[in-house]
Design an enzyme around this catalytic site. Structure first.
Site, mmCIF file in Angstrom:
data_model
loop_
_atom_site.group_PDB
_atom_site.id
_atom_site.type_symbol
_atom_site.label_atom_id
_atom_site.label_comp_id
_atom_site.label_asym_id
_atom_site.label_seq_id
_atom_site.Cartn_x
_atom_site.Cartn_y
_atom_site.Cartn_z
ATOM 1 N N HIS A 115 0.079 41.218 76.519
ATOM 2 C CA HIS A 115 1.228 41.679 75.565
ATOM 3 C C HIS A 115 0.452 42.214 74.502
ATOM 4 C CE1 HIS A 115 4.094 39.458 78.001
ATOM 5 N NE2 HIS A 115 3.133 38.623 77.800
ATOM 6 N N SER A 151 -11.068 65.222 62.268
ATOM 7 C CA SER A 151 -9.560 65.523 61.726
ATOM 8 C C SER A 151 -10.065 66.501 60.723
ATOM 9 C CB SER A 151 -8.945 64.241 61.056
ATOM 10 O OG SER A 151 -8.094 64.710 60.129
#
Length: 388
Positions: A71, A201
């Site tokens: 999870h 970026s």
């Protein structure tokens, strides 16, 4: 018909019989079967190349403990190489799918407008053995041992469904691999290769975005969704032939192969260049391990005469306090808290012995060794890098 005319100009003596008894599907469908066989073989080679790189990575990292996740929450530790075996196993399942699709391919041969071979019955004056021999020879010339027992005008479009399902299976594995790398790179455990001149970026100069893994996921999603075209086409084939498959197949089949090829080339590049940040991994594991080891600590404390219920409450209370402290940016001090609690019978040294990561990875190393031994990777042609 333009091709028939052009061939006739090149070979005038054959002009009168070229394409006699045939349909356009005699040319295109048989050609497609050759292309599908060769394309699947090429894709399988690419899968082998990825398997080779990932297997080497698993061998190299099989003994490095790391936090397991369920999870996406910290769970029982594994090793990095053992986790790589999860990716490897899915790729081997994809090889099974590819082999199944390859074994399903048969040749269409000369079957005529509706598959009854009526034109050839006429051409060969009813000699059906000649028709069978013609189909055997044509199939053999193109490397096929079998032809479909019966057909309409085309080969069964169910084959396209099997082929695209095999490509979708690869894409599902690649998507999972790419997503896992993105998650692990976010946590700083490992990262995909990043070139010295690469820009992460255009706005944020410090960033090292996992752009290769993102592209793997993006293209894989395209392959998975495109595969739906084949079963829809196969299920809507009217009687002996309909033509609404043609335009769809011209897009779905080649685009799926091209995208899968790109996915595997990028995946091979990532697998070859994966970087494990061992210090960061050790820090993350060190922060999580006191919590992950609480069951072991509980059993060790009971062996020293403690009461299970009382010890459980002590561990629960101090675990919550340690978590609260960590939420404020402080390190995990659960071990010290337990050692300082008079009701907990283990010393700090005894607690730290229980926090040895190698005590918590189960059979990770053994399982990795066994998996790699039982899955030797066949030789493959090297893949050139592609960053699309």
């Amino acid at each position: 018909m333009a091709h028939v005319y052009a061939y006739g100009l090149v070979c005038p003596k054959a002009a009168g019989v070229i394409h006699l008894g045939a349909t356009s599907c005699y040319v295109t469908d048989n050609a497609d079967l050759v292309i599908l066989r060769d394309a699947l073989t090429s894709i399988r080679n690419s899968v082998y190349a990825v398997l080779s790189s990932l297997s080497a990575f698993a061998e190299r990292t099989k003994s490095i403990p790391t936090v397991g996740y369920t999870h996406f929450q910290s769970a029982q530790p594994v090793t990095i190489g053992r986790r790589a075996c999860l990716w490897l196993q899915e790729l081997w399942l994809d090889v099974d799918e590819l082999n199944d699709a390859l074994s399903a391919i048969r040749f269409l041969g000369c079957r005529g407008a509706t598959g009854t071979e009526a034109s050839f019955v006429s051409l060969f004056n009813g000699d059906t053995e000649k028709i069978d021999e013609l189909n055997r020879r044509i199939a053999a010339d193109f490397g096929f041992e079998r032809i479909y027992d019966v057909s309409g005008q085309t080969y069964p479009r169910k084959l396209d469904s099997r082929v695209l399902n095999a490509l979708s299976s690869i894409a599902q594995t690649a998507y999972r691999f790419g997503d896992d790398i993105r998650l692990l790179q976010h946590d700083g455990i490992l990262s995909e290769p990043f070139e010295s001149k690469q820009i992460g970026s255009s706005a944020m100069a410090y960033k090292q975005n996992p752009m290769r893994s993102e592209r793997i996921c993006s293209l894989s999603r395209f392959v998975i969704t495109t595969a739906l075209n084949a079963p829809l086409t196969a299920s809507t084939q009217w009687l002996e032939r309909t033509l609404d498959d043609s335009a769809n197949r011209r897009i779905a089949l080649p685009e799926s192969f091209l995208a899968t090829d790109a996915v595997l080339r990028i995946m091979a590049n990532v697998a070859r260049g994966l970087v494990v940040h061992e210090q960061a991994n050790a820090r993350i594991l060190g922060d999580a391990l006191p919590f992950l080891a609480t069951e072991n600590l509980l059993m060790a404390a009971v062996k020293k005469g403690g009461d299970r219920q009382q010890l459980h409450e002590i561990i629960r209370k101090h675990s919550l306090a340690a978590k609260e402290r960590m939420s404020q940016g402080e390190p995990n001090d659960l071990a010290n808290r337990l050692a300082e609690d008079a009701g907990f019978p283990l010393s700090l040294e005894e607690i730290r012995l229980e926090l040895d990561p190698n005590k918590h990875i189960g059979r990770s190393i053994e399982q990795t060794d066994r998996f790699l031994r039982s899955h030797p990777v066949p030789p493959s042609e090297a893949l050139s890098d592609i960053l699309v």
